[in-house]
Design an enzyme around this catalytic site. Sequence first.
Site, PDB file in Angstrom:
ATOM      1  N   ARG A 181       0.853  -1.198   0.000  1.00 52.61           N
ATOM      2  CA  ARG A 181       0.000   0.000   0.000  1.00 52.61           C
ATOM      3  C   ARG A 181       0.883   1.240   0.000  1.00 52.61           C
ATOM      4  NH1 ARG A 181      -2.412   0.187   4.960  1.00 52.61           N
ATOM      5  NH2 ARG A 181      -1.261   2.075   5.480  1.00 52.61           N
TER       6      ARG A 181
ATOM      7  N   GLU B 213       4.530   7.260   2.336  1.00 55.35           N
ATOM      8  CA  GLU B 213       5.371   6.088   2.560  1.00 55.35           C
ATOM      9  C   GLU B 213       4.853   4.926   1.747  1.00 55.35           C
ATOM     10  OE1 GLU B 213       5.237   4.977   6.662  1.00 55.35           O
ATOM     11  OE2 GLU B 213       3.074   4.726   6.706  1.00 55.35           O
TER      12      GLU B 213
ATOM     13  N   ASN C 132       4.174   0.904   2.205  1.00 53.49           N
ATOM     14  CA  ASN C 132       4.023  -0.166   3.192  1.00 53.49           C
ATOM     15  C   ASN C 132       4.127  -1.511   2.471  1.00 53.49           C
ATOM     16  OD1 ASN C 132       2.863   1.500   5.665  1.00 53.49           O
ATOM     17  ND2 ASN C 132       1.799   2.205   3.836  1.00 53.49           N
TER      18      ASN C 132
ATOM     19  N   SER D 290      -2.796  -3.374   6.309  1.00 50.57           N
ATOM     20  CA  SER D 290      -4.132  -3.655   6.832  1.00 50.57           C
ATOM     21  C   SER D 290      -5.191  -2.762   6.201  1.00 50.57           C
ATOM     22  CB  SER D 290      -4.143  -3.473   8.343  1.00 50.57           C
ATOM     23  OG  SER D 290      -3.797  -2.138   8.670  1.00 50.57           O
TER      24      SER D 290
ATOM     25  N   LYS E  89      11.978   3.355   5.776  1.00 52.68           N
ATOM     26  CA  LYS E  89      12.051   4.775   5.441  1.00 52.68           C
ATOM     27  C   LYS E  89      13.374   5.119   4.772  1.00 52.68           C
ATOM     28  CE  LYS E  89       8.141   5.537   7.687  1.00 52.68           C
ATOM     29  NZ  LYS E  89       7.917   4.198   8.249  1.00 52.68           N
TER      30      LYS E  89
ATOM     31  N   LYS F  16      11.478  10.928  10.764  1.00 56.61           N
ATOM     32  CA  LYS F  16      10.876   9.598  10.774  1.00 56.61           C
ATOM     33  C   LYS F  16      11.897   8.524  11.140  1.00 56.61           C
ATOM     34  CE  LYS F  16       7.117  10.246   7.480  1.00 56.61           C
ATOM     35  NZ  LYS F  16       6.414   9.633   6.332  1.00 56.61           N
TER      36      LYS F  16
ATOM     37  N   GLU G 120       6.931   1.214  11.959  1.00 58.71           N
ATOM     38  CA  GLU G 120       5.588   1.183  11.379  1.00 58.71           C
ATOM     39  C   GLU G 120       4.574   1.186  12.514  1.00 58.71           C
ATOM     40  OE1 GLU G 120       5.255   1.478   8.233  1.00 58.71           O
ATOM     41  OE2 GLU G 120       7.312   1.095   7.652  1.00 58.71           O
ATOM     42  N   GLY G 121       3.302   1.467  12.141  1.00 58.35           N
ATOM     43  CA  GLY G 121       2.226   1.308  13.104  1.00 58.35           C
ATOM     44  C   GLY G 121       1.694   2.590  13.706  1.00 58.35           C
TER      45      GLY G 121
ATOM     46  N   ARG H 120      -7.458   7.366   5.437  1.00 61.68           N
ATOM     47  CA  ARG H 120      -7.431   7.778   6.834  1.00 61.68           C
ATOM     48  C   ARG H 120      -7.533   9.297   6.885  1.00 61.68           C
ATOM     49  NH1 ARG H 120      -2.077   4.555   8.488  1.00 61.68           N
ATOM     50  NH2 ARG H 120      -1.527   5.566   6.534  1.00 61.68           N
TER      51      ARG H 120
END
Length: 543
Positions: A197, A213, A215, A220, A378, A432, A436-437, A519
């Site tokens: 993603r 970014e 992923n 998810s 990153k 950064k 992740e998360g 989001r």
Amino acid sequence: MGGRSGCLFCSPSFTGIKIQPLSSYTFPSFSFTFSPHQNHSLSFPKLMSQPLSLNSAPLAEADTDSSAAPSLFDYHSIDQKLLQNIVYDALVWSTLNCLLVGDKSVQRSGTVPGVGLVHLPLCLLPGPFPESHWKQACELAPIFNELVDRVSLDGKFLQESLSRTKNADEFTSRLLDIHSQMLQINKTEDIRLAIMRSDYMVDDKTKSLLQIEMNTISTSFALIGCLMTGLHKSLISQYGNILGLDSNRVPANNAVDQSAEALAKGWSEYNNPRAAILVVVQVEERNMYEQHYISALLRDKYHIKSIRKTLAEIDQEGEILPDGTLSVDGQPISVVYFRAGYTPKDYPSESEWRARLLMEQSSAIKCPSISYHLVGTKKIQQELAKPGVLERFVENKDHVAKLRACFAGLWSLEDSDIVKKAIENPELFVMKPQREGGGNNIYGNDLKESLLKLQEAGSEEDAAYILMQRIFPATFPAILVRDGNWSTGHVIAEAGIFGTYLRNKDKIIINNESGYMVRTKVSSSYEGGVLPGFGVVDTVYLT
């Protein structure tokens, strides 16, 4: 996902409720061992907030006439009675269609299915997104898919690019150690599978689509993205005439179907009918229902068995058979689908690291492999943004230009001039780490202080971070719904475009743009992760 006297379940198009006789529906049968993301608070900034009374019936149709219509996207001007009615309908739809996660306030919600459910934090109605930028993001997906695959094959590039990071970041160091062991034994992945993603924002000043970014592991919300599409299309079909909205302007979404299809085709390429798909999960998982839905699709549509195991369980129950097959509790495994393993918290002991190494050493298809995982760091994102680096992996000049056009400014902390500018103007940058998360980025005065401390220390710890240009998207008014309460706020949106990729040696079997998730967060918030508690799920309305 059923009920008495008839089963309500999510239809494949996710445009509403499909009712099916109970006797004709096959209920999922799962191996229960579970996983969450982080146990952070799902808190929102304190805005104008109003609880919704679920004891009151929906408002009469006469109360929702067009005289209450606001200007397009001026959602804060919606008549209060009309707003309450829309929120009520959204909560009913979310419950019937399983737009749910485990409620963190209920202790067993992350381990026992059906216990402590709450609707996901959501944006009541979609915000505007330029159609030209949407098409650009979708067109980039297969180009990024191919780029990730090409970079993953260059082990020397990955090791050299991350060499300083290895000295400063223990988690990345352990991943690199596994990758190095695979290089030493000349372990090749003939069949390579990814569900990725790429996340974007539109910078308001330059009107440019810029990548946040990429992923490459545990991507998810494929199901959640589809469900939000269904929710917004349903609400607009009911209230669109009043609000001036057209449900056709919310893009169709089949992310969860394409994710399941990619896993199924990977299983088919492995060519062992007895093998199962292994879903690697965290010990607790409030977002388990999305994962179980993909397992149900694999079973009911493709007749493929899947099992769920934590890393610790894989260490205890896993072995590699003489022919290279991964076996877990006696079950041969064709595809390892990671929904865990992306954060240091997933590796509390050596047991989990042994499991990760075991899986990489096996012949099972990894989604993703250790090399794909490293491409998503990153630091690699920053390295690829350097002049001339893309050309090392992409021959098509048009593709190079399209990729470079979406790159935001990215810099190593070795660049003293950029560090100086960031200290002087911290509001223009994001710092950064390789994490992740959600909840990990550093902004504002904290960024300035962090850079000054790193300069003072004079160590290689700065290699654990990169600097990124801060993107300033346009804000728009929104209604945010959490725990049955609604709040008003001005928000910004981040759109994530899924990509699926499957290759067997020289044959590309899948290389697709594969749906989306969005989001949205209050514009004053630095972070946007939904489960960590910073954002809400959303869709887009193409303008």
